[in-house]
Design a protein around this motif. Structure first.
Motif, mmCIF file in Angstrom:
data_model
loop_
_atom_site.group_PDB
_atom_site.id
_atom_site.type_symbol
_atom_site.label_atom_id
_atom_site.label_comp_id
_atom_site.label_asym_id
_atom_site.label_seq_id
_atom_site.Cartn_x
_atom_site.Cartn_y
_atom_site.Cartn_z
ATOM 1 N N HIS A 1 -9.677 -8.344 -5.331
ATOM 2 C CA HIS A 1 -8.699 -7.972 -4.310
ATOM 3 C C HIS A 1 -8.942 -6.493 -4.017
ATOM 4 O O HIS A 1 -8.629 -5.633 -4.845
ATOM 5 N N SER A 2 -9.523 -6.208 -2.865
ATOM 6 C CA SER A 2 -9.893 -4.842 -2.517
ATOM 7 C C SER A 2 -8.826 -4.270 -1.585
ATOM 8 O O SER A 2 -8.730 -4.656 -0.420
ATOM 9 N N TYR A 3 -8.009 -3.353 -2.119
ATOM 10 C CA TYR A 3 -6.968 -2.697 -1.326
ATOM 11 C C TYR A 3 -7.565 -1.460 -0.668
ATOM 12 O O TYR A 3 -8.194 -0.626 -1.332
ATOM 13 N N MET A 4 -7.354 -1.327 0.641
ATOM 14 C CA MET A 4 -7.845 -0.178 1.397
ATOM 15 C C MET A 4 -6.661 0.514 2.054
ATOM 16 O O MET A 4 -5.886 -0.116 2.785
ATOM 17 N N SER A 5 -6.510 1.804 1.778
ATOM 18 C CA SER A 5 -5.409 2.567 2.363
ATOM 19 C C SER A 5 -5.635 2.767 3.856
ATOM 20 O O SER A 5 -6.754 2.595 4.355
ATOM 21 N N PRO A 6 -4.599 3.158 4.589
ATOM 22 C CA PRO A 6 -4.768 3.435 6.018
ATOM 23 C C PRO A 6 -5.682 4.643 6.260
ATOM 24 O O PRO A 6 -6.047 5.367 5.330
ATOM 25 N N ALA A 7 -5.988 4.867 7.525
ATOM 26 C CA ALA A 7 -6.894 5.960 7.890
ATOM 27 C C ALA A 7 -6.332 7.325 7.526
ATOM 28 O O ALA A 7 -7.088 8.284 7.369
ATOM 29 N N ASP A 8 -4.990 7.442 7.376
ATOM 30 C CA ASP A 8 -4.422 8.760 7.058
ATOM 31 C C ASP A 8 -4.852 9.258 5.687
ATOM 32 O O ASP A 8 -4.764 10.452 5.403
#
Length: 259
Positions: A16-23
């Motif tokens: 499960h690869s969590y990616m934060s927003p662009a900020d």
């Protein structure tokens, strides 16, 4: 959820690869779900995004076993306390984290160094966790002075973290383009891995190595002695990449005051 999760089914293991927003420049936390446990890798810059990861992990119905921190950059360890589990890292990475001290968020909030200092020294080699072999390798030079590479050979998954970025501007503040290129060349020579997990950006495959090589070559060509001119040139060459603020952060280390 502000971030996004990509799920990869690898048989006995689900990633499960969590990616934060662009900020926060698409920083990733990898949740490796084994038959009975979850191993987390890297902990996010903002505690709020770490909270999202932890809430998601709890929804899987298996206990978090540990958090592994791959290197001493705050976007990968600030949220460590939110996981509530032992924090593992290479001894040299732990020392570098302690040397950096307290972490100040963009909001001005300060996270004390004790909140994210790793407590378990990680030893390179193979460790079988819940029946799944994890291969830990120490890598020197490149994006950070020292980084941990994690391999899941039975699942053909290579967890490169910040040795690889995917459609995100590279952080060059460690001032070691040559070392980074060498590290990527070593990764590219690996056989038997069809999935590559990046420290910034979505999961990808071995084709990412050529993209990172190209960016590093372009950066070496464009850097010069003016940080502002470099930023304009590299953003113009990679207009679709997120995280131009990473260039500003790196330029503080690469150039004199004011750049």
């Amino acid at each position: 959820m502000n971030g996004t999760v990509t799920i990869l089914d690898k048989g006995a293991v689900r990633v499960h690869s969590y990616m934060s927003p662009a900020d926060t420049f698409h920083t990733t936390t990898q949740l490796i779900e084994t038959p009975a446990k979850i191993v987390a890798i890297d902990a996010q810059l903002l505690p709020g995004y770490a909270d999202e990861v932890v809430a998601y992990a709890k929804g899987l119905g298996k206990p978090l076993d540990r958090l592994i921190v791959t290197h001493a950059h705050p976007d990968h360890y600030n949220g460590a306390a939110r996981f509530g589990v032992p924090v593992h890292a290479l001894p040299e990475v732990r020392e570098q984290i302690v040397a950096r001290g307290d972490s100040r968020l963009p909001t001005g909030e300060v996270i004390p160094v004790a909140d994210f200092t790793p407590t378990v020294d990680l030893v390179p080699g193979t460790e079988v966790i819940d029946g799944v072999p994890f291969v830990f390798e120490a890598v020197s030079g490149g994006e950070a002075a020292d980084e941990l590479l994690v391999k899941l050979p039975e699942q053909r998954v290579l967890i490169a973290q910040d040795l690889v970025y995917h459609d995100v501007h590279l952080y060059l503040g460690n001032n070691d383009i040559a070392g980074w290129r060498q590290a990527v060349d070593t990764l590219a020579a690996e056989t038997g891995y069809d999935t590559v997990l990046a420290g910034h950006g979505l999961p990808t495959g071995p084709e990412i190595y050529e993209e990172v090589r190209r960016y590093l070559a372009d950066a070496g060509e464009l850097l010069g002695d003016d940080g502002d001119a470099y930023k304009r040139a590299i953003v113009d060459r990679y207009p679709s990449y997120v995280g131009p603020f990473l260039i500003d952060i790196a330029n503080r280390s690469l150039f004199s005051a004011g750049h």
